[in-house]
Motif scaffolding. Structure first.
Motif, PDB file in Angstrom:
ATOM      1  N   ALA A 178       8.922  56.929  66.276  1.00 10.91           N
ATOM      2  CA  ALA A 178       8.877  58.280  65.716  1.00 10.91           C
ATOM      3  C   ALA A 178       7.498  58.596  65.155  1.00 10.91           C
ATOM      4  CB  ALA A 178       9.944  58.420  64.623  1.00 10.91           C
ATOM      5  N   LYS A 179       6.874  57.642  64.506  1.00  8.22           N
ATOM      6  CA  LYS A 179       5.516  57.865  64.001  1.00  8.22           C
ATOM      7  C   LYS A 179       4.560  58.188  65.142  1.00  8.22           C
ATOM      8  CE  LYS A 179       5.897  54.766  59.995  1.00  8.22           C
ATOM      9  NZ  LYS A 179       5.430  53.475  59.414  1.00  8.22           N
ATOM     10  N   GLY A 180       4.730  57.508  66.267  1.00  7.99           N
ATOM     11  CA  GLY A 180       3.858  57.756  67.409  1.00  7.99           C
ATOM     12  C   GLY A 180       4.116  59.080  68.096  1.00  7.99           C
ATOM     13  N   GLY A 181       5.329  59.643  67.939  1.00  3.54           N
ATOM     14  CA  GLY A 181       5.658  60.892  68.611  1.00  3.54           C
ATOM     15  C   GLY A 181       5.568  62.121  67.739  1.00  3.54           C
TER      16      GLY A 181
ATOM     17  N   ALA B 198      18.661  57.510  56.139  1.00  3.29           N
ATOM     18  CA  ALA B 198      18.361  57.273  57.557  1.00  3.29           C
ATOM     19  C   ALA B 198      18.571  58.532  58.386  1.00  3.29           C
ATOM     20  CB  ALA B 198      19.234  56.134  58.093  1.00  3.29           C
ATOM     21  N   TRP B 199      19.428  59.452  57.926  1.00  2.00           N
ATOM     22  CA  TRP B 199      19.687  60.675  58.670  1.00  2.00           C
ATOM     23  C   TRP B 199      18.644  61.757  58.414  1.00  2.00           C
ATOM     24  CZ3 TRP B 199      22.740  61.716  62.636  1.00  2.00           C
ATOM     25  CH2 TRP B 199      23.791  60.846  62.903  1.00  2.00           C
ATOM     26  N   MET B 200      17.810  61.581  57.416  1.00  2.91           N
ATOM     27  CA  MET B 200      16.898  62.654  57.039  1.00  2.91           C
ATOM     28  C   MET B 200      15.880  63.018  58.122  1.00  2.91           C
ATOM     29  SD  MET B 200      18.097  63.768  54.341  1.00  2.91           S
ATOM     30  CE  MET B 200      16.825  64.975  54.026  1.00  2.91           C
TER      31      MET B 200
ATOM     32  N   ALA C  76      15.704  66.812  59.473  1.00  2.00           N
ATOM     33  CA  ALA C  76      14.465  67.581  59.339  1.00  2.00           C
ATOM     34  C   ALA C  76      13.949  68.032  60.700  1.00  2.00           C
ATOM     35  CB  ALA C  76      13.408  66.740  58.627  1.00  2.00           C
ATOM     36  N   THR C  77      14.103  67.192  61.717  1.00  2.00           N
ATOM     37  CA  THR C  77      13.657  67.573  63.059  1.00  2.00           C
ATOM     38  C   THR C  77      14.503  68.709  63.613  1.00  2.00           C
ATOM     39  OG1 THR C  77      12.995  65.271  63.427  1.00  2.00           O
ATOM     40  CG2 THR C  77      13.086  66.696  65.346  1.00  2.00           C
ATOM     41  N   MET C  78      15.816  68.683  63.370  1.00  2.00           N
ATOM     42  CA  MET C  78      16.664  69.794  63.785  1.00  2.00           C
ATOM     43  C   MET C  78      16.209  71.101  63.123  1.00  2.00           C
ATOM     44  SD  MET C  78      20.620  68.525  64.147  1.00  2.00           S
ATOM     45  CE  MET C  78      20.786  68.050  62.431  1.00  2.00           C
ATOM     46  N   ALA C  79      15.897  71.035  61.831  1.00  2.00           N
ATOM     47  CA  ALA C  79      15.417  72.229  61.128  1.00  2.00           C
ATOM     48  C   ALA C  79      14.094  72.714  61.718  1.00  2.00           C
ATOM     49  CB  ALA C  79      15.261  71.932  59.638  1.00  2.00           C
TER      50      ALA C  79
ATOM     51  N   TRP D  15       5.850  61.542  55.563  1.00  2.00           N
ATOM     52  CA  TRP D  15       6.053  60.826  54.312  1.00  2.00           C
ATOM     53  C   TRP D  15       7.303  59.960  54.375  1.00  2.00           C
ATOM     54  CZ3 TRP D  15      10.155  61.573  50.779  1.00  2.00           C
ATOM     55  CH2 TRP D  15      10.019  60.891  49.562  1.00  2.00           C
ATOM     56  N   LYS D  16       8.398  60.514  54.919  1.00  2.00           N
ATOM     57  CA  LYS D  16       9.647  59.771  54.967  1.00  2.00           C
ATOM     58  C   LYS D  16       9.580  58.612  55.950  1.00  2.00           C
ATOM     59  CE  LYS D  16      12.846  60.347  53.026  1.00  2.00           C
ATOM     60  NZ  LYS D  16      13.322  59.669  51.808  1.00  2.00           N
ATOM     61  N   LEU D  17       8.946  58.808  57.092  1.00  2.00           N
ATOM     62  CA  LEU D  17       8.866  57.740  58.083  1.00  2.00           C
ATOM     63  C   LEU D  17       8.066  56.547  57.565  1.00  2.00           C
ATOM     64  CD1 LEU D  17       8.293  59.818  61.352  1.00  2.00           C
ATOM     65  CD2 LEU D  17      10.338  58.505  60.742  1.00  2.00           C
ATOM     66  N   ARG D  18       7.138  56.782  56.685  1.00  2.00           N
ATOM     67  CA  ARG D  18       6.355  55.678  56.119  1.00  2.00           C
ATOM     68  C   ARG D  18       7.185  54.832  55.160  1.00  2.00           C
ATOM     69  NH1 ARG D  18       0.718  57.795  53.902  1.00  2.00           N
ATOM     70  NH2 ARG D  18       0.458  55.549  53.658  1.00  2.00           N
TER      71      ARG D  18
END
Length: 379
Positions: free
Chosen positions: A192-195, A252-254, A258-261, A239-242
């Motif tokens: 996810a960080k890479g994408g 874990a669902w955040m 957030a991506t859906m939003a 910030w959350k992925l870090r």
């Protein structure tokens, strides 16, 4: 009755345009994550590929229902636009269909193929996901540019194809963060960080019409929340992925939420830029709409069909909530003393019957081996 909400030549086309837009948005989010999981297959090792498939097994075919609904609305409510769009995008539509078919075939065949052939079907599953994602991104870019095949427009469409594919891989990684644990979850965070960069591309000023609708005053004022909220969500995701994964799998669902939003905000901005056109610069929703009498009949049917699809979707996600378990393929799925594997059963039984059948099986699994055997023979 048609005059209940005003002029039917206005509110009926608007209603169907809104329903079509909602269907497309739900499809992009839901089928986007399972296409994204397919795109991530080459990054997982052989022992992890089954869990990737298990994470989307109960959902992928139901997600594609929204694409069928969106195209169906386009056909029956805006037939002129349907002809113009599919004629202009015949080749990418064909490529998308080939990709979706290849995904479906690979999904089922990898469950039955010998170990020596499994890598071939894994590669086919990735190829189908890649073809479908790239084709959808290319169609989006061409639609934004007015469906005219010129050199600059094709280049823009190719860029859109790349960025949408990366966006799908990101939401797929966010889904895996929520549905997996352990080392695979840590890998999903890294993916996810890479994408994340694929979500940053903005295309607000690619045509004079879009520039006029977004770049003038006072549009800049009341449209300001869109870029502000989008930038905030992207910063939050980084910030959350870090900080993931966290103790006891908290939040874990955040990333997925957030991506859906973020997808919804992007889609809302695009819908605003297009309105009232269904074919940019060529056809408005009011010019392309069917007769009000036809739309009214179709609306009555939609009032039954749409809640059914929504209920079916909610049921599917409720039944198969929680973490994706180890994927197993066995002809005797309900052996005594062991409950059924929800995700493996989802690969065998089609449609809504799959969910109902497996829910019943999960219920009787608590009653003991003899009852399970009797229930299995009866089903």
């Amino acid at each position: 009755m048609m005059d209940m909400f005003g002029d039917p030549n206005v509110w009926l086309p608007w209603t169907f345009a809104a329903l079509m837009g909602l269907s497309i948005l739900i499809y992009v989010v839901l089928d986007g994550f399972d296409l994204g999981v397919g795109l991530l297959m080459p990054l997982a090792d052989d022992s992890e590929k089954d869990r990737l498939v298990a994470s989307i097994g109960p959902f992928w075919d139901a997600n594609e229902t929204w694409l069928v609904l969106a195209i169906g609305i386009l056909l029956v409510a805006f037939p002129t636009a349907h002809g113009v769009i599919l004629t202009s995008l015949y080749l990418p539509v064909a490529i998308m269909l080939v990709g979706l078919i290849l995904r479906g075939v690979s999904f089922e065949f990898r469950a039955k193929a010998p170990i020596s052939q499994k890598s071939f079907w894994n590669a086919s599953f990735f190829t189908g996901s890649l073809l479908a994602s790239l084709a959808q991104g290319f169609m989006l870019g061409m639609h934004v540019m007015g469906l005219t095949w010129t050199g600059p427009h094709i280049v823009f469409a190719l860029l859109s194809a790349v960025f949408l594919t990366v966006g799908y891989s990101f939401i797929g990684a966010a889904w895996l963060i929520a549905k997996t644990d352990g080392l695979l979850q840590e890998k999903a965070v890294h993916w996810a960080k890479g994408g994340l960069w694929g979500l940053v591309l903005g295309t607000p000023y690619v045509s004079p019409r879009i520039f006029d609708k977004r770049g003038g005053f006072p549009q800049l004022l009341y449209l300001a929340p869109f870029p502000v909220l989008s930038a905030t969500l992207i910063a939050y995701l980084w910030w959350k992925l870090r900080r993931l994964p966290m103790v006891e799998d908290r939040f874990a669902w955040m990333p997925f939420a957030a991506t859906m939003a973020l997808f919804a905000l992007s889609f809302g901005g695009m819908a605003y830029s297009f309105y009232p056109y269904v074919v940019p610069e060529k056809l408005t929703i009011y010019e392309a709409a069917s007769a009000p009498e036809s739309l009214m009949i179709i609306l009555v049917g939609t009032l039954f069909v749409l809640p059914t699809i929504l209920a079916y979707t909610v049921l599917r996600y409720y039944i198969f909530r929680g973490k994706a378990t180890e994927l197993r393929y066995s002809s005797n799925r309900f052996s005594p003393g062991r409950g059924p594997r929800c995700h493996s059963a989802a690969l065998v039984l089609p449609g809504l019957w799959r969910s109902v059948h497996h829910l019943r099986a999960c219920a009787v699994a608590r009653s003991g081996g003899d009852q399970i055997q009797r229930q299995t023979r009866r089903l």
